[in-house]
Design a protein around this motif. Structure first.
Motif, PDB file in Angstrom:
ATOM      1  N   ALA A  55      -8.625  -2.356  -5.323  1.00  0.00           N
ATOM      2  CA  ALA A  55      -7.443  -1.589  -4.919  1.00  0.00           C
ATOM      3  C   ALA A  55      -6.839  -0.861  -6.114  1.00  0.00           C
ATOM      4  CB  ALA A  55      -6.408  -2.519  -4.287  1.00  0.00           C
ATOM      5  N   VAL A  73       0.839  -1.204   0.000  1.00  0.00           N
ATOM      6  CA  VAL A  73       0.000   0.000   0.000  1.00  0.00           C
ATOM      7  C   VAL A  73       0.871   1.249   0.000  1.00  0.00           C
ATOM      8  CG1 VAL A  73      -1.632   1.350   1.373  1.00  0.00           C
ATOM      9  CG2 VAL A  73      -1.983  -1.104   1.088  1.00  0.00           C
ATOM     10  N   GLU A  87      -5.893   0.557   3.156  1.00  0.00           N
ATOM     11  CA  GLU A  87      -6.188   1.563   2.135  1.00  0.00           C
ATOM     12  C   GLU A  87      -7.358   2.442   2.559  1.00  0.00           C
ATOM     13  OE1 GLU A  87      -6.717  -0.896  -1.320  1.00  0.00           O
ATOM     14  OE2 GLU A  87      -4.798  -0.242  -2.123  1.00  0.00           O
ATOM     15  N   ARG A 104       1.125   3.996  -3.129  1.00  0.00           N
ATOM     16  CA  ARG A 104       0.734   5.386  -2.904  1.00  0.00           C
ATOM     17  C   ARG A 104       1.911   6.337  -3.081  1.00  0.00           C
ATOM     18  NH1 ARG A 104      -4.221   5.856  -0.312  1.00  0.00           N
ATOM     19  NH2 ARG A 104      -3.644   7.899   0.490  1.00  0.00           N
TER      20      ARG A 104
END
Length: 281
Positions: free
Chosen positions: A267, A22, A79, A26
């Motif tokens: 996702a 994650v 998330e 990001r």
């Protein structure tokens, strides 16, 4: 060794891998550039990889890999927390389906670790052929101008390379158990390092290709598939079940693949929304 020890290690590894993934997603720009947060995510994911290696050293690939797949599920609340939102009902539904599939698979299959050592020549030839094919896949992906196809090829290559690394970790663990002081004279250690590096590079290239909806599910499906197939073929790991149970396991695995793809696509869609793709891609 009790099976709950490698099982707990695998679950902890899945949690760390999810957190690291994650953060890397990001922190990576749409071009695939590596930002400062990427290194934090990479460090966390590497810690998860070490726990996964420990789990593989103590338990069966058929036990560890299905549990590591739960990283896709663990990424869901992480998330949501990072995006300041609540997960959708459909996400929880597919997450619950994945948990049920993993638990059902382990309860029905009851995989156990094998003491069979892989034949050095057969394993070397098999792994070499697989890696060579995946490198060719990466070369094709690099030359591909279609973003969708490039993402798919990189995702498949990355997941498969991580699956190969699981087999090599298991082989290295056998060497450590048999003769710890001579582990560095065997080829498995020196093959493991480039395979992992290639997997990470392919994964990052997949993230940077700009089509996470394609690459992310491919990664998460290919890794356990390749690892489990190689574990059965080269290590002799088996599931002692009858015909009816085999059919049921096949259905469970099929549903788990669908659940993994659905969760990964959720996702990936959010990742695409956060990171708009440049026009030239």
């Amino acid at each position: 060794m009790h099976t709950w020890v490698p099982a707990l290690l695998a679950i902890a590894a899945a949690l760390l891998i999810a957190a690291g993934t994650v953060l890397r997603q990001r922190s990576s720009a749409a071009s695939g550039a590596i930002a400062a947060g990427w290194w934090i995510g990479a460090s966390i994911a590497f810690s998860g990889f070490l726990l996964q290696a420990s789990a593989l050293g103590l338990g069966s690939i058929l036990l560890v890999q299905p549990l590591v797949v739960l990283a896709v599920l663990f990424a869901l609340p992480l998330e949501a927390w990072a995006d300041h939102r609540n997960p959708r009902r459909s996400e929880w539904a597919w997450g619950g389906a994945l948990v049920v599939c993993v638990v059902a698979f382990l309860l029905i299959a009851r995989p156990v670790s094998t003491d069979r050592r892989p034949d050095v020549v057969i394993m070397g030839c098999t792994v070499g052929a697989v890696v060579a094919g995946l490198i060719a896949l990466v070369v094709v992906a690099e030359r591909c101008s279609n973003r969708h196809h490039k993402s798919l090829l990189y995702g498949l290559a990355s997941g498969a390379l991580f699956g190969v690394s699981s087999l090599l970790i298991k082989a290295v663990a056998f060497r450590v158990v048999d003769a710890p002081l001579s582990v560095f004279v065997h080829f498995e250690v020196y093959l493991l390092v480039p395979v992992v590096l290639l997997a990470v590079v392919a994964q990052q290239r997949a993230f940077g290709a700009g089509d996470l909806q394609t690459s992310f599910p491919a990664m998460n499906v290919m890794e356990p598939t390749v690892a489990m197939v190689l574990g059965v073929a080269l290590l002799g790991e088996t599931l002692k079940v009858g015909v009816s149970a085999t059919v049921l396991l096949a259905a469970i695995l099929a549903l788990s693949v669908v659940a993994v793809v659905k969760l990964a696509k959720h996702a990936a869609i959010r990742g695409d929304q956060r990171e708009p793709v440049p026009a030239d891609r």
